[in-house]
Write a protein that holds these residues in place. Structure first.
Motif, mmCIF file in Angstrom:
data_model
loop_
_atom_site.group_PDB
_atom_site.id
_atom_site.type_symbol
_atom_site.label_atom_id
_atom_site.label_comp_id
_atom_site.label_asym_id
_atom_site.label_seq_id
_atom_site.Cartn_x
_atom_site.Cartn_y
_atom_site.Cartn_z
ATOM 1 N N THR A 24 -47.339 -20.246 -15.797
ATOM 2 C CA THR A 24 -46.593 -20.451 -17.026
ATOM 3 C C THR A 24 -45.718 -19.257 -17.366
ATOM 4 O OG1 THR A 24 -48.468 -19.599 -18.286
ATOM 5 C CG2 THR A 24 -48.356 -21.980 -17.982
ATOM 6 N N MET A 25 -45.856 -18.159 -16.686
ATOM 7 C CA MET A 25 -45.061 -16.973 -16.974
ATOM 8 C C MET A 25 -43.640 -17.173 -16.460
ATOM 9 S SD MET A 25 -45.673 -13.035 -15.719
ATOM 10 C CE MET A 25 -44.481 -11.735 -16.081
ATOM 11 N N ASP A 26 -42.679 -17.082 -17.355
ATOM 12 C CA ASP A 26 -41.276 -17.181 -16.968
ATOM 13 C C ASP A 26 -40.839 -15.802 -16.471
ATOM 14 O OD1 ASP A 26 -38.558 -17.475 -16.717
ATOM 15 O OD2 ASP A 26 -38.308 -18.580 -18.587
ATOM 16 N N GLU A 57 -46.497 -11.874 -25.036
ATOM 17 C CA GLU A 57 -45.772 -13.136 -25.207
ATOM 18 C C GLU A 57 -45.675 -13.895 -23.892
ATOM 19 O OE1 GLU A 57 -41.238 -14.657 -26.329
ATOM 20 O OE2 GLU A 57 -41.794 -12.544 -26.544
ATOM 21 N N ALA A 58 -45.455 -13.183 -22.799
ATOM 22 C CA ALA A 58 -45.249 -13.830 -21.505
ATOM 23 C C ALA A 58 -46.542 -14.364 -20.903
ATOM 24 C CB ALA A 58 -44.585 -12.845 -20.537
ATOM 25 N N LEU A 59 -47.670 -13.681 -21.161
ATOM 26 C CA LEU A 59 -48.916 -13.999 -20.462
ATOM 27 C C LEU A 59 -49.986 -14.637 -21.338
ATOM 28 C CD1 LEU A 59 -49.146 -10.704 -18.405
ATOM 29 C CD2 LEU A 59 -48.775 -12.975 -17.447
ATOM 30 N N THR A 60 -49.839 -14.560 -22.642
ATOM 31 C CA THR A 60 -50.862 -15.034 -23.601
ATOM 32 C C THR A 60 -52.239 -14.439 -23.291
ATOM 33 O OG1 THR A 60 -51.387 -17.065 -22.336
ATOM 34 C CG2 THR A 60 -49.631 -17.209 -23.988
ATOM 35 N N SER A 61 -52.272 -13.138 -23.025
ATOM 36 C CA SER A 61 -53.534 -12.441 -22.783
ATOM 37 C C SER A 61 -54.227 -12.152 -24.115
ATOM 38 C CB SER A 61 -53.276 -11.123 -22.044
ATOM 39 O OG SER A 61 -52.612 -11.351 -20.829
ATOM 40 N N GLU A 62 -55.557 -12.115 -24.077
ATOM 41 C CA GLU A 62 -56.314 -11.824 -25.297
ATOM 42 C C GLU A 62 -56.008 -10.424 -25.815
ATOM 43 O OE1 GLU A 62 -60.465 -12.428 -24.837
ATOM 44 O OE2 GLU A 62 -60.300 -14.571 -24.409
ATOM 45 N N HIS A 63 -55.842 -9.485 -24.911
ATOM 46 C CA HIS A 63 -55.488 -8.122 -25.319
ATOM 47 C C HIS A 63 -54.792 -7.420 -24.160
ATOM 48 C CE1 HIS A 63 -58.881 -6.525 -22.938
ATOM 49 N NE2 HIS A 63 -59.599 -7.514 -23.456
ATOM 50 N N ILE A 64 -53.926 -6.482 -24.509
ATOM 51 C CA ILE A 64 -53.200 -5.675 -23.523
ATOM 52 C C ILE A 64 -53.271 -4.224 -23.980
ATOM 53 C CG2 ILE A 64 -50.951 -5.166 -22.501
ATOM 54 C CD1 ILE A 64 -50.251 -8.115 -22.826
ATOM 55 N N THR A 65 -53.659 -3.340 -23.080
ATOM 56 C CA THR A 65 -53.811 -1.927 -23.422
ATOM 57 C C THR A 65 -53.063 -1.067 -22.409
ATOM 58 O OG1 THR A 65 -56.012 -2.397 -24.301
ATOM 59 C CG2 THR A 65 -55.442 -0.083 -23.958
ATOM 60 N N ILE A 66 -52.255 -0.148 -22.903
ATOM 61 C CA ILE A 66 -51.518 0.782 -22.050
ATOM 62 C C ILE A 66 -52.200 2.146 -22.107
ATOM 63 C CG2 ILE A 66 -49.327 2.004 -21.709
ATOM 64 C CD1 ILE A 66 -47.889 -0.416 -22.818
ATOM 65 N N ARG A 153 -56.848 -14.612 -20.155
ATOM 66 C CA ARG A 153 -55.746 -15.391 -20.701
ATOM 67 C C ARG A 153 -56.264 -16.558 -21.521
ATOM 68 N NH1 ARG A 153 -51.340 -16.368 -16.025
ATOM 69 N NH2 ARG A 153 -50.033 -16.810 -17.834
ATOM 70 N N ALA A 154 -55.429 -17.042 -22.418
ATOM 71 C CA ALA A 154 -55.785 -18.193 -23.239
ATOM 72 C C ALA A 154 -56.089 -19.394 -22.354
ATOM 73 C CB ALA A 154 -54.645 -18.523 -24.199
ATOM 74 N N GLY A 155 -57.175 -20.092 -22.668
ATOM 75 C CA GLY A 155 -57.558 -21.253 -21.889
ATOM 76 C C GLY A 155 -58.214 -20.928 -20.570
ATOM 77 N N GLY A 156 -58.495 -19.634 -20.329
ATOM 78 C CA GLY A 156 -59.144 -19.241 -19.088
ATOM 79 C C GLY A 156 -58.255 -19.327 -17.866
ATOM 80 N N ARG A 157 -56.936 -19.356 -18.053
ATOM 81 C CA ARG A 157 -56.025 -19.478 -16.927
ATOM 82 C C ARG A 157 -56.065 -18.234 -16.050
ATOM 83 N NH1 ARG A 157 -51.424 -21.573 -20.870
ATOM 84 N NH2 ARG A 157 -51.500 -19.367 -21.346
ATOM 85 N N ILE A 158 -55.744 -18.415 -14.784
ATOM 86 C CA ILE A 158 -55.795 -17.306 -13.837
ATOM 87 C C ILE A 158 -54.497 -16.520 -13.850
ATOM 88 C CG2 ILE A 158 -57.356 -18.614 -12.342
ATOM 89 C CD1 ILE A 158 -54.960 -18.999 -10.427
ATOM 90 N N TYR A 159 -54.548 -15.304 -13.328
ATOM 91 C CA TYR A 159 -53.348 -14.510 -13.035
ATOM 92 C C TYR A 159 -53.056 -14.733 -11.541
ATOM 93 C CZ TYR A 159 -54.236 -11.900 -17.394
ATOM 94 O OH TYR A 159 -54.440 -11.531 -18.703
ATOM 95 N N ILE A 162 -48.224 -14.306 -7.621
ATOM 96 C CA ILE A 162 -46.811 -14.096 -7.967
ATOM 97 C C ILE A 162 -46.705 -13.314 -9.270
ATOM 98 C CG2 ILE A 162 -44.656 -15.245 -8.596
ATOM 99 C CD1 ILE A 162 -45.450 -17.526 -6.756
ATOM 100 N N GLU A 163 -47.540 -13.676 -10.241
ATOM 101 C CA GLU A 163 -47.527 -12.971 -11.523
ATOM 102 C C GLU A 163 -48.003 -11.531 -11.360
ATOM 103 O OE1 GLU A 163 -48.241 -16.534 -14.785
ATOM 104 O OE2 GLU A 163 -49.970 -15.677 -13.744
ATOM 105 N N GLN A 164 -49.018 -11.321 -10.548
ATOM 106 C CA GLN A 164 -49.507 -9.960 -10.313
ATOM 107 C C GLN A 164 -48.407 -9.085 -9.689
ATOM 108 O OE1 GLN A 164 -53.445 -9.717 -8.386
ATOM 109 N NE2 GLN A 164 -53.791 -11.824 -9.000
ATOM 110 N N ASP A 165 -47.677 -9.633 -8.714
ATOM 111 C CA ASP A 165 -46.585 -8.882 -8.089
ATOM 112 C C ASP A 165 -45.488 -8.579 -9.113
ATOM 113 O OD1 ASP A 165 -47.921 -8.976 -5.696
ATOM 114 O OD2 ASP A 165 -46.772 -10.659 -4.886
ATOM 115 N N ALA A 166 -45.178 -9.557 -9.970
ATOM 116 C CA ALA A 166 -44.163 -9.350 -11.003
ATOM 117 C C ALA A 166 -44.602 -8.274 -11.992
ATOM 118 C CB ALA A 166 -43.883 -10.662 -11.732
ATOM 119 N N LEU A 167 -45.886 -8.272 -12.347
ATOM 120 C CA LEU A 167 -46.409 -7.260 -13.267
ATOM 121 C C LEU A 167 -46.320 -5.862 -12.658
ATOM 122 C CD1 LEU A 167 -49.564 -9.046 -14.734
ATOM 123 C CD2 LEU A 167 -47.440 -8.508 -15.927
ATOM 124 N N GLN A 168 -46.564 -5.765 -11.337
ATOM 125 C CA GLN A 168 -46.466 -4.462 -10.685
ATOM 126 C C GLN A 168 -45.033 -3.949 -10.705
ATOM 127 O OE1 GLN A 168 -49.226 -2.477 -9.182
ATOM 128 N NE2 GLN A 168 -47.519 -1.240 -9.887
#
Length: 212
Positions: A24-26, A57-66, A153-159, A162-168
């Protein structure tokens, strides 16, 4: 037969829902928005906040920490929303060692399917304790200067891969933008100090270069 198949059907249905709904990540749109942020935001704190909002917004993760590198450890710099993640990770922690070794994101679900040596087991335990699904390294050249930790992620969706590579890729671009923001902040601070110093002087000031 009914009592035997019902639990299996439930597990298969949950797995298929996670798998099908995962993509679902654009990515193209997220990359474009990230580029705009990296070009327009000038301070480190604002950059960290805007980047966190974009990823949330892109991933609908429960939390994101930098986390950013400070005194040989990675300290929490920004969290959205307030997360249960630890405030500090050390360079010797198993997830960080795996990130540094592979230069790829560490995905908790993938670790359970890999060879379970002591380091992998420790990484799984530490990610579970902090409710982390994925950890991505922020690399500046060869140095690991920061981390981004993603919750489930919301709904228990996987990462997916392709999304992992984009995040890197996004995190590597973020490293450059963060370095530029830090340089900009240093220049602005230096300018302010010089202006204050000059305003307080009662005598004249002459600045000369090596060629006089």
């Amino acid at each position: 037969v009914a009592f035997t198949m019902a639990p299996v059907h439930g597990r298969l249905q949950k797995f298929s829902t996670k798998l099908i709904a995962a993509k679902t990540m654009d990515i193209a749109n997220t990359m474009r928005k990230a580029g705009n942020i990296f070009q327009t935001v000038s301070t480190s704190s604002a950059l960290e906040e805007q980047f966190s909002l974009l990823l949330a917004e892109a991933l609908t993760s429960e939390h994101i920490t930098i986390f950013t590198l400070s005194d040989n450890s990675y300290r929490k710099a920004n969290s959205l929303p307030k997360s249960p993640v630890a405030s500090v990770f050390n360079k010797t922690d198993a997830p960080i060692e795996l990130i540094y070794q592979t230069r790829d994101p560490v995905y908790r679900d993938s670790l359970t399917r890999s060879r379970l040596n002591d380091r992998v087991k420790s990484a799984i335990q530490q990610m579970d304790e902090n409710n982390i699904s994925v950890m991505v390294g922020i690399f500046s050249k060869t140095e690991l200067t920061g981390l981004v930790a993603f919750g489930p992620r919301a709904g228990g969706r996987i990462y997916d891969k392709i999304e992992q590579d984009a995040l890197q890729i996004l995190c590597n671009q973020f490293a450059v933008a963060l370095e530029n923001a830090q340089l900009y902040t240093e220049v602005q601070d230096s300018k302010i100090r010089n202006e204050i110093m000059l305003d307080q002087l009662v005598s004249g000031v002459i600045v000369a270069n090596p060629e006089r």
